[in-house]
Design a protein around this motif. Structure first.
Motif, mmCIF file in Angstrom:
data_model
loop_
_atom_site.group_PDB
_atom_site.id
_atom_site.type_symbol
_atom_site.label_atom_id
_atom_site.label_comp_id
_atom_site.label_asym_id
_atom_site.label_seq_id
_atom_site.Cartn_x
_atom_site.Cartn_y
_atom_site.Cartn_z
ATOM 1 N N VAL A 274 43.424 -83.541 14.797
ATOM 2 C CA VAL A 274 43.283 -82.454 15.697
ATOM 3 C C VAL A 274 42.006 -82.570 16.286
ATOM 4 C CG1 VAL A 274 43.587 -79.978 15.603
ATOM 5 C CG2 VAL A 274 44.280 -81.153 13.588
ATOM 6 N N ARG A 275 41.844 -81.982 17.698
ATOM 7 C CA ARG A 275 40.540 -82.006 18.619
ATOM 8 C C ARG A 275 40.168 -80.507 18.579
ATOM 9 N NH1 ARG A 275 38.316 -84.959 22.696
ATOM 10 N NH2 ARG A 275 37.108 -83.593 23.829
ATOM 11 N N ILE A 276 39.135 -80.215 18.093
ATOM 12 C CA ILE A 276 38.483 -78.969 17.836
ATOM 13 C C ILE A 276 37.194 -78.940 18.896
ATOM 14 C CG2 ILE A 276 37.903 -76.815 16.595
ATOM 15 C CD1 ILE A 276 39.295 -78.456 14.175
ATOM 16 N N GLY A 277 37.425 -78.100 20.032
ATOM 17 C CA GLY A 277 36.336 -78.184 20.742
ATOM 18 C C GLY A 277 35.327 -77.080 20.237
ATOM 19 N N ALA A 278 33.890 -77.223 20.385
ATOM 20 C CA ALA A 278 32.854 -76.167 20.038
ATOM 21 C C ALA A 278 31.799 -76.175 20.867
ATOM 22 C CB ALA A 278 32.753 -76.165 18.701
ATOM 23 N N LYS A 279 31.221 -75.049 21.292
ATOM 24 C CA LYS A 279 29.875 -75.136 21.796
ATOM 25 C C LYS A 279 28.795 -75.595 20.847
ATOM 26 C CE LYS A 279 31.360 -71.748 25.233
ATOM 27 N NZ LYS A 279 31.332 -70.283 25.442
ATOM 28 N N ALA A 280 28.954 -75.311 19.711
ATOM 29 C CA ALA A 280 27.985 -75.860 18.460
ATOM 30 C C ALA A 280 28.494 -75.996 17.392
ATOM 31 C CB ALA A 280 26.970 -74.748 18.246
ATOM 32 N N VAL A 281 28.257 -76.983 16.577
ATOM 33 C CA VAL A 281 28.875 -77.463 15.171
ATOM 34 C C VAL A 281 27.657 -77.298 14.285
ATOM 35 C CG1 VAL A 281 29.870 -79.397 13.986
ATOM 36 C CG2 VAL A 281 30.395 -78.904 16.525
ATOM 37 N N VAL A 282 28.167 -76.646 13.018
ATOM 38 C CA VAL A 282 27.105 -76.732 11.996
ATOM 39 C C VAL A 282 27.699 -77.375 10.913
ATOM 40 C CG1 VAL A 282 26.124 -75.107 10.350
ATOM 41 C CG2 VAL A 282 26.372 -74.251 12.558
ATOM 42 N N LEU A 283 27.209 -78.552 10.592
ATOM 43 C CA LEU A 283 27.687 -79.416 9.360
ATOM 44 C C LEU A 283 27.301 -78.653 8.295
ATOM 45 C CD1 LEU A 283 26.726 -83.004 10.830
ATOM 46 C CD2 LEU A 283 29.181 -81.891 10.722
ATOM 47 N N ALA A 284 28.073 -78.287 7.346
ATOM 48 C CA ALA A 284 27.668 -77.767 5.930
ATOM 49 C C ALA A 284 28.722 -78.256 4.757
ATOM 50 C CB ALA A 284 27.616 -76.246 5.913
ATOM 51 N N CYS A 285 28.921 -79.458 4.831
ATOM 52 C CA CYS A 285 30.311 -80.088 4.139
ATOM 53 C C CYS A 285 29.526 -81.141 3.151
ATOM 54 C CB CYS A 285 31.217 -80.875 5.082
ATOM 55 S SG CYS A 285 30.432 -82.006 6.082
ATOM 56 N N GLY A 286 28.469 -80.869 2.636
ATOM 57 C CA GLY A 286 28.005 -81.293 1.181
ATOM 58 C C GLY A 286 27.337 -82.791 1.407
ATOM 59 N N GLY A 287 27.079 -83.464 0.234
ATOM 60 C CA GLY A 287 26.515 -84.645 0.261
ATOM 61 C C GLY A 287 27.366 -85.695 -0.230
ATOM 62 N N PHE A 288 26.932 -86.710 -0.582
ATOM 63 C CA PHE A 288 28.062 -88.000 -0.960
ATOM 64 C C PHE A 288 28.247 -88.096 -2.309
ATOM 65 C CE2 PHE A 288 23.788 -89.873 -0.222
ATOM 66 C CZ PHE A 288 23.680 -90.901 -1.222
ATOM 67 N N GLU A 289 28.006 -87.044 -3.210
ATOM 68 C CA GLU A 289 28.406 -87.319 -4.471
ATOM 69 C C GLU A 289 29.596 -87.774 -4.861
ATOM 70 O OE1 GLU A 289 27.022 -84.792 -3.220
ATOM 71 O OE2 GLU A 289 28.523 -83.175 -3.393
ATOM 72 N N SER A 290 30.763 -87.551 -4.259
ATOM 73 C CA SER A 290 32.137 -87.961 -4.702
ATOM 74 C C SER A 290 32.558 -89.164 -4.008
ATOM 75 C CB SER A 290 33.082 -86.758 -4.329
ATOM 76 O OG SER A 290 32.339 -85.638 -4.998
ATOM 77 N N ASN A 291 31.601 -90.083 -3.485
ATOM 78 C CA ASN A 291 31.851 -91.138 -2.739
ATOM 79 C C ASN A 291 31.495 -92.090 -3.717
ATOM 80 O OD1 ASN A 291 31.762 -93.395 -1.054
ATOM 81 N ND2 ASN A 291 32.221 -91.984 0.671
ATOM 82 N N ALA A 292 32.284 -93.031 -4.444
ATOM 83 C CA ALA A 292 31.812 -93.910 -5.332
ATOM 84 C C ALA A 292 30.977 -95.119 -4.662
ATOM 85 C CB ALA A 292 32.763 -94.371 -6.464
ATOM 86 N N GLU A 293 31.646 -95.451 -3.556
ATOM 87 C CA GLU A 293 30.866 -96.630 -2.728
ATOM 88 C C GLU A 293 29.459 -96.357 -2.366
ATOM 89 O OE1 GLU A 293 29.857 -99.068 0.980
ATOM 90 O OE2 GLU A 293 30.370 -96.811 0.792
ATOM 91 N N MET A 294 29.412 -95.100 -1.696
ATOM 92 C CA MET A 294 27.965 -94.477 -1.266
ATOM 93 C C MET A 294 27.117 -94.114 -2.433
ATOM 94 S SD MET A 294 28.888 -91.797 1.991
ATOM 95 C CE MET A 294 27.023 -91.765 2.416
ATOM 96 N N ARG A 295 27.670 -93.955 -3.516
ATOM 97 C CA ARG A 295 26.800 -93.521 -4.718
ATOM 98 C C ARG A 295 26.123 -94.887 -5.184
ATOM 99 N NH1 ARG A 295 31.042 -90.758 -7.342
ATOM 100 N NH2 ARG A 295 31.121 -92.266 -8.858
ATOM 101 N N THR A 296 26.842 -96.072 -5.153
ATOM 102 C CA THR A 296 26.436 -97.356 -5.539
ATOM 103 C C THR A 296 25.488 -97.872 -4.560
ATOM 104 O OG1 THR A 296 28.688 -97.534 -6.517
ATOM 105 C CG2 THR A 296 27.171 -99.556 -6.558
#
Ligand SMILES: Cc1cc2nc3c(=O)[nH]c(=O)nc-3n(C[C@H](O)[C@H](O)[C@H](O)COP(=O)(O)OP(=O)(O)OC[C@H]3O[C@@H](n4cnc5c(N)ncnc54)[C@H](O)[C@@H]3O)c2cc1C
Length: 496
Positions: free
Chosen positions: A200-222
Motif C-alpha cells: 500500500v502507498r500512503i502519502g504524507a506531508k510528514a512521517v513520524v517513526l515511532a516503531c521501536g528498536g531492533f530487539e525482536s530481530n535476531a539477526e540485528m541483535r547478533t
C-alpha cells in the motif's frame, strides 16, 4: 486497504506513537497511525509494561496533579520527591555520562508537563505501591525516585491512549507494517506499507517513526549487540524488528547512540521467545538485591546490592547472558521471602524450594552442587551482620573479604525454607537508533534535518548507554513523542 493520503503519518501504535499522533492532531493536521500488529497485539512494548514512569515531582502537591489520593494517603504515605537534579544525576551516572545532554534536558525538563498533558487527554495514573514502596514501621515509603505508574499498567495506558486517538479522529490501521519511506528530492512524502501481504502507498506531508528498536530481530541483535544475543529472550512485542531504523538509514539518516547496548534483565529461564501478554512483565525476577545469584559453576558473579534495583536491573541481563549456558539461579532464605516482589507469586516460574540448603543444592539444575555449598558457606561468613538491614535505603550492610562483594542488603542464607528462581537474559529494548534534533526531526549524516521525517521512542539513539534508570522508557517515549508530533504538525502547517 487502499492507498491513501494524510498530513502526518505516525508509524507505530505504542506510547511514543500515540503521544506523537495526539500532539500532531492538536496542531490541526490530519493524522493516521500504522500498527504492524493485529489489534489484539497492539501497542508494542508499551503494552507489556507495568507502566512505571519516572517523572520530576516535588512532593505530594505535584503528584495530586497526576493522580487522585485520599486524605489518608496524603497524610500517611512518604512519597518523597524526585528533583530535576536527581534525574540528571541518575541519567548521567547510569549511562557513564554518555547521555545526549540536549535530549536529556528535554526529557527531564518536560517530564511533568507531558504527563499532565497526557492526563488531560484521558490517560490515568496511580501510585506504584506494589513495586516501588516498602512498608517501614507500618507506613509506605517510596524509594528509587519512582512514585507514578500508568493506571492499568501498560495495557491500561495503551487502551486509554488509543481511545484518546480515536476520539481525536485519528484512525489506527492494524496489520499494516511500514517497509520503506517514499522520498522525492530529499523530502519524505510517505511510506510504502504491507497490509496482509499486499503493498500500500500512503502519502504524507510528514512521517513520524515511532516503531521501536531492533530487539525482536535476531539477526540485528547478533550483528550489533554481539555473539549470544541471538539466544536472548525478548520480553515484549515480536514486531519491533528495526524496520523504522533501517528505512531511515536507507535514506541517509545518522545512526546515533549505543548500538551495541540494550536494556536487558533477569527473566524466567523458560519464558517463551517473545513476551506473553497474559504474563506481561512478570517473567522478570527483580528481587535479587535481597538475595544472591549463582551461575552454573556455583559461583556468584555480580554485586547484587550495588544499588537499588532501578539502577542495576537493566544491565544485569547482559551479565547473566555472559555466564556459562546463559543462566543463573537467584537464592533467597526465609528471612526475605515475604519481601519478594509481586512477580515471584505467579504460576509460570522456574522455581525450586527446599527446607535445607543441601536439599536446595541438589535441586538447582545445571549447577555445580559442591561449589554452590562452598559459596554459601563463604557467603554466610562474609555478611556484615552488625549493620542493620533496611531494604528501603542503601543500608551499607555488605560483605567482607569476598572476591565478588555485595554492597547493600546482604543477609545470611541459613534459615529454611529456601527458594531459588532460574533466570536467563530477557532483552527489553535496544539503545542504538536515529539522531534527532531538539525539534524531533531525524538528522542525516551531514547533521541536517531530513525534511518531513521525525522520530520518537525506542528508535531514537543517544539517551541510554550501558544502562537505564527504571521508568524512563515510557516517559522518554511520551516526551519525545509529543515533541515529534508537534514538530511534524508545525512542519505541515508551514507547508500549507
Ligand atoms: C516487559 C517490559 C516491561 C517494561 N516496563 C517498563 C516500565 O515499567 N516503565 C517504562 O518506562 N518502560 C518499560 N519498558 C520499556 C518500554 O516498554 C519502552 O521503552 C517503551 O514502551 C517504548 O515505547 P515506543 O512507543 O517507542 O515503542 P513500542 O511501545 O514498542 O511501540 C512500537 C510500535 O511500533 C509497531 N511497529 C513495529 N514495526 C512497525 C512497522 N514496520 N510498521 C508499523 N508499526 C510497527 C509495534 O507494533 C508497536 O505498536 C518495558 C518494556 C518491556 C518489554
Amino acid at each position: 486497504m487502499d492507498d491513501f493520503q494524510v498530513d502526518v503519518l505516525v508509524v507505530g501504535a505504542g506510547n511514543a506513537a500515540a503521544c506523537a499522533a495526539l500532539a500532531a492532531r492538536e496542531t490541526g493536521a490530519s493524522v493516521a497511525m500504522l500498527e504492524a500488529a493485529p489489534e489484539d497485539e497492539r501497542g508494542g512494548n508499551s503494552t507489556y509494561t507495568a507502566g512505571a514512569m519516572r517523572v520530576v515531582f516535588h512532593g505530594v502537591d505535584d503528584l495530586v496533579q497526576l493522580y487522585d489520593l485520599t486524605e489518608d494517603e496524603r497524610r500517611d504515605v512518604d512519597f518523597g520527591s524526585y528533583t530535576a537534579d536527581q534525574y540528571l544525576d541518575d541519567m548521567g551516572r547510569v549511562t557513564n555520562y554518555r547521555c545526549d545532554p540536549e535530549l536529556t534536558d528535554i526529557l527531564i525538563g518536560r517530564s511533568f508537563e507531558t504527563m499532565k498533558w497526557m492526563r488531560s487527554k484521558g490517560v490515568r495514573f496511580q501510585p506504584s505501591y506494589g513495586r516501588q514502596a516498602f512498608k517501614v514501621n507500618g507506613k509506605y515509603k517510596f524509594w528509587g525516585g519512582l512514585a507514578v505508574e500508568a493506571w492499568g499498567g501498560g495495557p491500561g495506558l495503551v487502551d486509554l491512549e488509543h481511545k484518546a486517538a480515536l476520539k481525536a479522529g485519528i484512525p489506527i490501521h492494524y496489520e499494516t507494517a511500514a517497509v520503506s519511506l517514499i522520498e522525492e528530492d530529499g523530502v519524505v512524502r510517505g511510506v510504502i506499507a504491507r497490509h496482509k501481504g499486499r503493498k500500500v502507498r500512503i502519502g504524507a506531508k510528514a512521517v513520524v517513526l515511532a516503531c521501536g528498536g531492533f530487539e525482536s530481530n535476531a539477526e540485528m541483535r547478533t550483528r550489533y549487540l554481539g555473539p549470544t544475543w541471538d539466544l536472548a529472550k525478548v520480553r515484549g512485542t515480536r514486531f519491533n524488528t528495526g524496520a523504522g531504523i533501517n528505512m531511515a538509514l536507507a535514506i541517509g539518516a545518522k545512526p546515533h547512540g549505543n548500538w551495541s547496548g540494550g536494556h536487558a534483565v533477569g527473566w524466567d529461564m523458560n519464558a517463551p521467545e517473545f513476551g506473553d501478554l497474559d504474563v506481561g512483565d512478570n517473567f522478570q525476577k527483580h528481587s535479587y538485591p535481597l538475595g544472591i545469584m549463582v551461575n552454573a559453576n556455583g559461583l556468584r558473579f555480580v554485586d547484587e546490592g550495588a544499588d537499588f534495583r532501578n539502577y542495576t536491573y537493566a544491565k544485569y541481563g547482559a551479565v547473566i547472558l555472559a555466564q556459562p549456558q546463559q543462566f543463573a539461579w537467584q537464592i533467597f532464605d526465609s528471612k526475605v521471602l515475604d519481601k519478594l516482589r509481586d512477580e515471584y507469586r505467579i504460576k509460570r516460574m522456574t522455581k525450586v524450594r527446599a527446607d535445607t540448603i543441601e536439599e536446595l543444592a541438589k535441586k538447582l539444575e545445571g549447577v555445580d552442587e559442591q561449589q554452590f555449598l562452598k559459596t554459601i558457606k563463604e557467603w554466610n561468613e562474609a555478611v556484615m551482620t552488625d549493620v542493620p538491614f533496611n531494604p528501603a535505603v542503601k543500608d551499607g550492610r555488605g560483605t567482607k573479604g569476598l572476591a565478588v562483594p555485595k554492597t547493600n542488603w546482604a543477609n545470611t542464607i541459613d534459615e529454611g525454607p529456601f527458594e531459588a528462581y532460574a533466570v536467563t537474559c530477557g532483552l527489553t529494548f535496544t539503545f542504538g537508533g536515529l539522531k534527532i534534533s531538539t525539534e524531533g526531526e531525524v538528522e542525516n549524516t551531514d547533521g541536517h534535518a531530513i525534511p518531513g521525517l521525525f522520530a520518537a521512542g525506542e528508535l531514537v539513539g543517544g539517551l541510554f548507554y550501558h544502562n537505564y534508570p527504571g521508568g524512563t522508557g515510557l516517559v522518554s517515549g511520551a516526551v519525545l513523542g509529543k515533541l515529534a508530533g508537534d514538530g511534524a504538525g508545525k512542519y505541515v502547517a508551514g507547508k500549507n
